[in-house]
Design a protein around this motif. Structure first.
Motif, PDB file in Angstrom:
ATOM      1  N   PRO A   1     -24.434 -20.154 -35.337  1.00 52.20           N
ATOM      2  CA  PRO A   1     -25.476 -21.178 -35.325  1.00 52.20           C
ATOM      3  C   PRO A   1     -26.838 -20.569 -35.021  1.00 52.20           C
ATOM      4  CG  PRO A   1     -24.204 -21.266 -33.298  1.00 52.20           C
ATOM      5  CD  PRO A   1     -23.497 -20.296 -34.213  1.00 52.20           C
ATOM      6  N   VAL A   2     -27.878 -21.164 -35.576  1.00 47.96           N
ATOM      7  CA  VAL A   2     -29.242 -20.732 -35.284  1.00 47.96           C
ATOM      8  C   VAL A   2     -29.678 -21.429 -33.998  1.00 47.96           C
ATOM      9  CG1 VAL A   2     -31.629 -20.704 -36.080  1.00 47.96           C
ATOM     10  CG2 VAL A   2     -29.758 -20.365 -37.715  1.00 47.96           C
ATOM     11  N   VAL A   3     -29.860 -20.664 -32.948  1.00 46.46           N
ATOM     12  CA  VAL A   3     -30.254 -21.210 -31.651  1.00 46.46           C
ATOM     13  C   VAL A   3     -31.738 -20.943 -31.449  1.00 46.46           C
ATOM     14  CG1 VAL A   3     -29.844 -21.185 -29.169  1.00 46.46           C
ATOM     15  CG2 VAL A   3     -27.935 -20.800 -30.750  1.00 46.46           C
ATOM     16  N   ASN A   4     -32.495 -22.014 -31.176  1.00 47.18           N
ATOM     17  CA  ASN A   4     -33.922 -21.865 -30.937  1.00 47.18           C
ATOM     18  C   ASN A   4     -34.319 -22.667 -29.706  1.00 47.18           C
ATOM     19  OD1 ASN A   4     -34.189 -24.606 -31.798  1.00 47.18           O
ATOM     20  ND2 ASN A   4     -34.301 -23.917 -33.937  1.00 47.18           N
ATOM     21  N   ARG A   5     -35.609 -22.714 -29.422  1.00 51.08           N
ATOM     22  CA  ARG A   5     -36.056 -23.376 -28.192  1.00 51.08           C
ATOM     23  C   ARG A   5     -35.793 -24.879 -28.218  1.00 51.08           C
ATOM     24  NH1 ARG A   5     -42.685 -23.172 -28.859  1.00 51.08           N
ATOM     25  NH2 ARG A   5     -42.812 -24.451 -30.766  1.00 51.08           N
ATOM     26  N   ASP A   6     -35.664 -25.462 -29.412  1.00 55.60           N
ATOM     27  CA  ASP A   6     -35.449 -26.896 -29.508  1.00 55.60           C
ATOM     28  C   ASP A   6     -33.992 -27.299 -29.309  1.00 55.60           C
ATOM     29  OD1 ASP A   6     -38.143 -27.479 -29.984  1.00 55.60           O
ATOM     30  OD2 ASP A   6     -37.928 -27.128 -32.138  1.00 55.60           O
ATOM     31  N   ASN A   7     -33.041 -26.395 -29.570  1.00 54.60           N
ATOM     32  CA  ASN A   7     -31.637 -26.790 -29.469  1.00 54.60           C
ATOM     33  C   ASN A   7     -30.826 -25.926 -28.504  1.00 54.60           C
ATOM     34  OD1 ASN A   7     -31.098 -24.371 -30.789  1.00 54.60           O
ATOM     35  ND2 ASN A   7     -30.545 -25.314 -32.728  1.00 54.60           N
ATOM     36  N   ALA A   8     -31.497 -25.010 -27.776  1.00 52.85           N
ATOM     37  CA  ALA A   8     -30.769 -24.101 -26.886  1.00 52.85           C
ATOM     38  C   ALA A   8     -29.959 -24.870 -25.846  1.00 52.85           C
ATOM     39  CB  ALA A   8     -31.748 -23.136 -26.205  1.00 52.85           C
ATOM     40  N   GLY A   9     -30.514 -25.968 -25.322  1.00 50.51           N
ATOM     41  CA  GLY A   9     -29.798 -26.750 -24.322  1.00 50.51           C
ATOM     42  C   GLY A   9     -28.509 -27.343 -24.854  1.00 50.51           C
ATOM     43  N   PHE A  10     -28.521 -27.736 -26.132  1.00 48.67           N
ATOM     44  CA  PHE A  10     -27.297 -28.267 -26.729  1.00 48.67           C
ATOM     45  C   PHE A  10     -26.199 -27.218 -26.726  1.00 48.67           C
ATOM     46  CE2 PHE A  10     -24.679 -28.425 -30.594  1.00 48.67           C
ATOM     47  CZ  PHE A  10     -23.984 -29.598 -30.358  1.00 48.67           C
ATOM     48  N   TRP A  11     -26.537 -25.997 -27.166  1.00 57.86           N
ATOM     49  CA  TRP A  11     -25.520 -24.949 -27.244  1.00 57.86           C
ATOM     50  C   TRP A  11     -25.082 -24.471 -25.870  1.00 57.86           C
ATOM     51  CZ3 TRP A  11     -22.732 -24.641 -31.300  1.00 57.86           C
ATOM     52  CH2 TRP A  11     -23.266 -25.017 -32.525  1.00 57.86           C
ATOM     53  N   GLU A  12     -25.974 -24.535 -24.879  1.00 59.01           N
ATOM     54  CA  GLU A  12     -25.555 -24.232 -23.511  1.00 59.01           C
ATOM     55  C   GLU A  12     -24.524 -25.257 -23.045  1.00 59.01           C
ATOM     56  OE1 GLU A  12     -29.124 -24.182 -21.238  1.00 59.01           O
ATOM     57  OE2 GLU A  12     -29.882 -22.335 -22.167  1.00 59.01           O
ATOM     58  N   GLY A  13     -24.743 -26.530 -23.413  1.00 63.27           N
ATOM     59  CA  GLY A  13     -23.773 -27.560 -23.074  1.00 63.27           C
ATOM     60  C   GLY A  13     -22.433 -27.323 -23.737  1.00 63.27           C
ATOM     61  N   VAL A  14     -22.444 -26.943 -25.010  1.00 64.19           N
ATOM     62  CA  VAL A  14     -21.192 -26.646 -25.709  1.00 64.19           C
ATOM     63  C   VAL A  14     -20.443 -25.528 -24.987  1.00 64.19           C
ATOM     64  CG1 VAL A  14     -20.208 -25.711 -27.841  1.00 64.19           C
ATOM     65  CG2 VAL A  14     -21.986 -27.474 -27.948  1.00 64.19           C
ATOM     66  N   GLY A  15     -21.189 -24.510 -24.525  1.00 70.55           N
ATOM     67  CA  GLY A  15     -20.553 -23.416 -23.794  1.00 70.55           C
ATOM     68  C   GLY A  15     -19.861 -23.887 -22.530  1.00 70.55           C
ATOM     69  N   ASP A  16     -20.350 -24.997 -21.959  1.00 71.80           N
ATOM     70  CA  ASP A  16     -19.735 -25.583 -20.758  1.00 71.80           C
ATOM     71  C   ASP A  16     -18.790 -26.731 -21.104  1.00 71.80           C
ATOM     72  OD1 ASP A  16     -21.209 -23.865 -19.139  1.00 71.80           O
ATOM     73  OD2 ASP A  16     -22.892 -25.260 -18.982  1.00 71.80           O
ATOM     74  N   HIS A  17     -18.449 -26.877 -22.380  1.00 72.53           N
ATOM     75  CA  HIS A  17     -17.582 -27.948 -22.870  1.00 72.53           C
ATOM     76  C   HIS A  17     -18.166 -29.323 -22.555  1.00 72.53           C
ATOM     77  CE1 HIS A  17     -13.675 -25.363 -23.273  1.00 72.53           C
ATOM     78  NE2 HIS A  17     -14.700 -24.890 -23.962  1.00 72.53           N
ATOM     79  N   ARG A  18     -19.461 -29.456 -22.807  1.00 76.54           N
ATOM     80  CA  ARG A  18     -20.156 -30.736 -22.647  1.00 76.54           C
ATOM     81  C   ARG A  18     -20.976 -30.991 -23.905  1.00 76.54           C
ATOM     82  NH1 ARG A  18     -24.134 -30.249 -18.333  1.00 76.54           N
ATOM     83  NH2 ARG A  18     -24.035 -32.526 -18.068  1.00 76.54           N
ATOM     84  N   LEU A  19     -20.852 -32.188 -24.466  1.00 78.06           N
ATOM     85  CA  LEU A  19     -21.637 -32.558 -25.629  1.00 78.06           C
ATOM     86  C   LEU A  19     -22.832 -33.373 -25.130  1.00 78.06           C
ATOM     87  CD1 LEU A  19     -21.933 -32.491 -28.697  1.00 78.06           C
ATOM     88  CD2 LEU A  19     -20.612 -34.614 -28.787  1.00 78.06           C
ATOM     89  N   LEU A  20     -24.009 -32.777 -25.160  1.00 79.63           N
ATOM     90  CA  LEU A  20     -25.201 -33.384 -24.585  1.00 79.63           C
ATOM     91  C   LEU A  20     -26.037 -34.053 -25.671  1.00 79.63           C
ATOM     92  CD1 LEU A  20     -26.274 -30.586 -22.067  1.00 79.63           C
ATOM     93  CD2 LEU A  20     -24.882 -32.630 -21.640  1.00 79.63           C
ATOM     94  N   ILE A  21     -26.514 -35.240 -25.348  1.00 81.09           N
ATOM     95  CA  ILE A  21     -27.356 -36.025 -26.242  1.00 81.09           C
ATOM     96  C   ILE A  21     -28.733 -36.144 -25.595  1.00 81.09           C
ATOM     97  CG2 ILE A  21     -27.639 -38.259 -27.400  1.00 81.09           C
ATOM     98  CD1 ILE A  21     -24.601 -38.679 -26.949  1.00 81.09           C
ATOM     99  N   GLN A  22     -29.777 -35.934 -26.365  1.00 82.77           N
ATOM    100  CA  GLN A  22     -31.118 -36.103 -25.829  1.00 82.77           C
ATOM    101  C   GLN A  22     -31.429 -37.583 -25.591  1.00 82.77           C
ATOM    102  OE1 GLN A  22     -33.423 -33.903 -28.825  1.00 82.77           O
ATOM    103  NE2 GLN A  22     -34.333 -32.755 -27.140  1.00 82.77           N
ATOM    104  N   ARG A  23     -32.233 -37.833 -24.530  1.00 81.57           N
ATOM    105  CA  ARG A  23     -32.687 -39.192 -24.227  1.00 81.57           C
ATOM    106  C   ARG A  23     -34.181 -39.147 -23.911  1.00 81.57           C
ATOM    107  NH1 ARG A  23     -29.784 -42.001 -19.325  1.00 81.57           N
ATOM    108  NH2 ARG A  23     -30.731 -40.207 -18.270  1.00 81.57           N
ATOM    109  N   CYS A  24     -34.939 -39.982 -24.620  1.00 83.13           N
ATOM    110  CA  CYS A  24     -36.385 -40.044 -24.402  1.00 83.13           C
ATOM    111  C   CYS A  24     -36.667 -40.636 -23.031  1.00 83.13           C
ATOM    112  CB  CYS A  24     -37.046 -40.886 -25.496  1.00 83.13           C
ATOM    113  SG  CYS A  24     -38.826 -41.121 -25.264  1.00 83.13           S
TER     114      CYS A  24
END
Length: 314
Positions: free
Chosen positions: A185-208
């Protein structure tokens, strides 16, 4: 000069294509219309009120959608595009991949606008070597008009290439056989937090933080209010198959077709593209309940996938 898989084309062969029209005074098959805007916004999960109601405008990124010819093609196409592709194919550059696009918006499009457009071959690069293989980047520019007024420009770039005849980077060998790895996967500053969550077996959703709208995939700003501040919520893991396709062709290394690719609607209301596991590909159905799990596809990469839930399972 002959290269592996094909002949190296000269500048004299390629440069004459630059500036040649690919389509002239072509017409969009349909005017800008509310049903297509609604379908687009539903697919994208975009609830911006500017795209609905009596004063609705079309989402700017739909610019190319109004010019698409569909499976039947479109009138007004010049021979230059086909001639260039025939030259590249004949030289051995038979594979193609879209690389990027750029769009410029000059005024909003509104329901009822009738689209016309001209496109030309803007540039053909010298021979380039990439991880995929060697080939030429072809850039086309499309000028979109309404009533003769320029309303937007769309540049689309592809690579016509000969696949590299070597193992993909990181190919793993086991028992003498070569196992191809999944693309990274292409990991950048906009989605790095998502992939960090996947590494911890957590599916994170952004909330405004401004309007509390949930959004997925991850974006730098809220598509409802434009807010730039956000936090995350963790998905429960429950979901249903909203739509799906079965991939048969083309085959890719590390993938074993046929397999199902689904658009899963999570219990939180956002949607994610992933694989459905635990059921044959031809048994996947719209509305099927699924539950999140994490699949280690190799020693370095885990991905969120969704397992079909049997009747009676919690």
């Amino acid at each position: 000069m002959v290269r592996e898989g094909g002949r190296e084309l000269t500048e004299e062969e390629l440069k004459p294509f630059e500036g040649r029209p690919a389509a002239t005074a072509a017409e969009g098959k349909d005017p800008v219309n509310e049903p297509m805007i609604r379908h687009w916004c539903e697919a994208m999960g975009d609830t911006n009120p500017a795209y609905a109601g009596p004063d609705a405008i079309a989402p700017p990124t739909m610019l190319q959608a109004w010019t698409m010819g569909g499976l039947s093609g479109f009138e007004g196409r010049s021979p230059a595009h086909d001639e260039l592709f025939a030259l590249l194919d004949g030289a051995g550059y038979t594979s193609v991949v879209a690389t990027d696009c750029e769009q410029e918006y000059l005024r909003p499009l509104r329901p009822g606008d009738a689209i016309t457009y001209d496109s030309l071959i803007e540039s053909v690069s010298p021979l380039k070597t990439t991880k995929l293989g060697s080939g030429h980047f072809v850039t086309t520019r499309m000028d979109v008009r309404v009533g003769g007024e320029l309303v937007g420009t769309h540049r689309f770039r592809i690579l016509k290439y000969t696949p590299a005849a070597r193992e993909s980077a990181g190919a793993a060998k086991a028992g003498g056989a070569v196992k191809k790895l999944r693309p990274r996967p292409v990991v950048n500053r906009d989605n790095a937090g998502f992939w960090e969550g996947v590494g911890d077996h957590r599916l994170l959703i952004q909330r405004c933080r401004t309007c509390e709208t949930l959004r997925f995939p991850w974006l730098p700003g809220c598509n409802a209010c434009g807010g730039q501040e956000w936090d995350t919520v963790e998905a429960s893991g429950a979901g249903t198959v909203f739509s799906y396709v079965v991939m048969h062709h083309p085959p890719f290394p590390a993938f074993d077709p046929p397999y199902a690719v689904a658009l899963v609607e999570l219990a939180e209301g956002v949607r994610i593209v992933s694989n459905v596991v635990g059921v044959p590909y031809d048994k996947v159905r719209i509305g099927m309940p699924v539950r999140l799990e994490f699949l280690a596809v190799d020693e370095e990469l885990e991905l969120p996938v969704f397992r079909a839930v049997e009747a009676g399972e919690v």
